[in-house]
Scaffold this motif. Structure first.
Motif: not given
Length: 368
Positions: A104, A161, A264
């Motif tokens: 991320q 994400n 996740e």
């Protein structure tokens, strides 16, 4: 090896296209501009560095304990799932969480690079264009570094994400020139800085500590740039225009608080999504982490003049209202000092090694 081969779950599309909106603005005024921004631009030029040389990539990383994360910080800690896990399973979980976090970071840095380039294109003032050009290079370097860490040291990536991607899309689709500042410099980068800082200050692993410290040194300038530009501009806006931007901030903050939880990762360990979300909600560490995530955003939002009643109520609801009085300048100064201290420590180690090498050569020569 292709990056696509390293994804835990491959992204549906390898190329994400966001239609360009707004105008490209040229300025024919080449005077000196604002002293504060030009000073920041000069600092941006002076502080450029090479990630291949400044970071010691020879440092080893244990993929099953990349950050030295304690058991108590793991979402599954204390649950029946944790009791069933072997030490190897726990190492795999640490690997996946670190891969998810740094993936991320990587995707966010690419977003920051695109937003900085958009600012160069759309901002009306030449001094702001100058600085944004240096930031675009900074963000490219950060994406390069996080990509290398994930490829070479972890060998695993997670896709962006969905909610981070949504916030990036909203930021880039808005035609108003100040929105890349607000969405990226204040919200996404503010969130990232807090996350970087938490890991930097708690990890005992030298390579991720170096990476995060040096990236944060750059980001301190970027946040200062966003604050300067938006503070000046928002003084000129009407109450209705300020309210629109406050609504964007509120929506973005709730989105990041509620959706950036690493669910996740748990799904990849066979835990159904609904249960994974519940476990995340019950994690004491995640509650603390969420609050600290706003330590850079709330004082910045207040500083640039977005502090209406509805925004204040939202921050009260999130339990982060008191962070508005944090000393952002002090935090940024600390970021600078930590990176510079790492440089000094590394220089002293290298200098000591050279001195010892010379002394050894002298002794060897005298003995022969």
């Amino acid at each position: 090896m292709s990056t696509h081969d390293l994804y835990v779950n491959g992204p549906q599309e390898t190329l994400w296209q966001v239609p360009a909106t707004g105008a490209a603005r040229f300025s024919w005024e080449y005077d000196d501009g604002r002293d504060r921004l030009l000073a920041l631009y000069q600092k941006g030029k002076d502080k450029q560095w090479d990630g291949a040389k400044r970071i010691d990539w020879d440092l080893e990383v244990d993929p099953y304990d990349p950050l030295g994360t304690p058991d108590e910080a793991m979402t599954l800690y204390g649950t029946p799932h944790w009791a069933k896990m072997t030490e190897r399973d726990k190492g795999e979980l640490r690997l996946h969480y670190t891969s998810w976090q740094f993936s991320q970071f990587l995707h966010g840095e690419q977003g920051a690079m695109v937003c900085a380039a958009r600012i160069v294109e759309s901002v009306p003032d030449l001094d702001a264009k100058f600085y944004s050009a240096t930031q675009t290079m900074d963000e490219a370097r950060h994406a390069e570094i996080y990509g290398r860490f994930l490829h070479d040291k972890l060998g695993m990536l997670y896709p962006v994400n969905d909610n981070l991607q949504a916030l990036l899309g909203d930021t880039l689709r808005d035609s108003r020139w100040d929105m890349p500042y607000l969405g990226m410099q204040v919200l996404i980068e503010g969130l990232a800085l807090a996350a970087f800082g938490m890991i930097r200050d708690t990890t005992d692993k030298p390579l991720p500590k170096q990476i995060l410290a040096y990236v944060m040194q750059d980001e301190a300038r970027h946040v200062a740039f966003g604050r300067m530009a938006l503070r000046d501009y928002y003084k000129q806006l009407t109450d209705a225009e300020l309210k629109e931007r406050e609504e964007f901030v509120i929506e973005g903050c709730y989105l990041m608080r509620d959706r950036l939880r690493g669910v996740e990762v748990l799904e990849n360990f066979g835990i159904p999504k609904k249960e994974a979300e519940q476990l995340s909600e019950e994690s004491e560490f995640l509650h603390l982490f969420r609050k600290l995530l706003f330590s850079r955003i709330v004082p910045c939002v207040k500083d640039i003049g977005l502090w209406g009643e509805r925004l204040q109520k939202a921050y009260l609801d999130m339990g982060v209202f008191d962070l508005g009085d944090s000393n952002l300048d002090l935090l940024m100064a600390q970021d600078e000092e930590i990176a510079e201290q790492l440089d000094r420590d590394r220089f002293e180690e290298e200098e000591s090694a050279r001195v010892a090498e010379v002394a050894g050569a002298i002794e060897e020569g005298a003995a022969s």
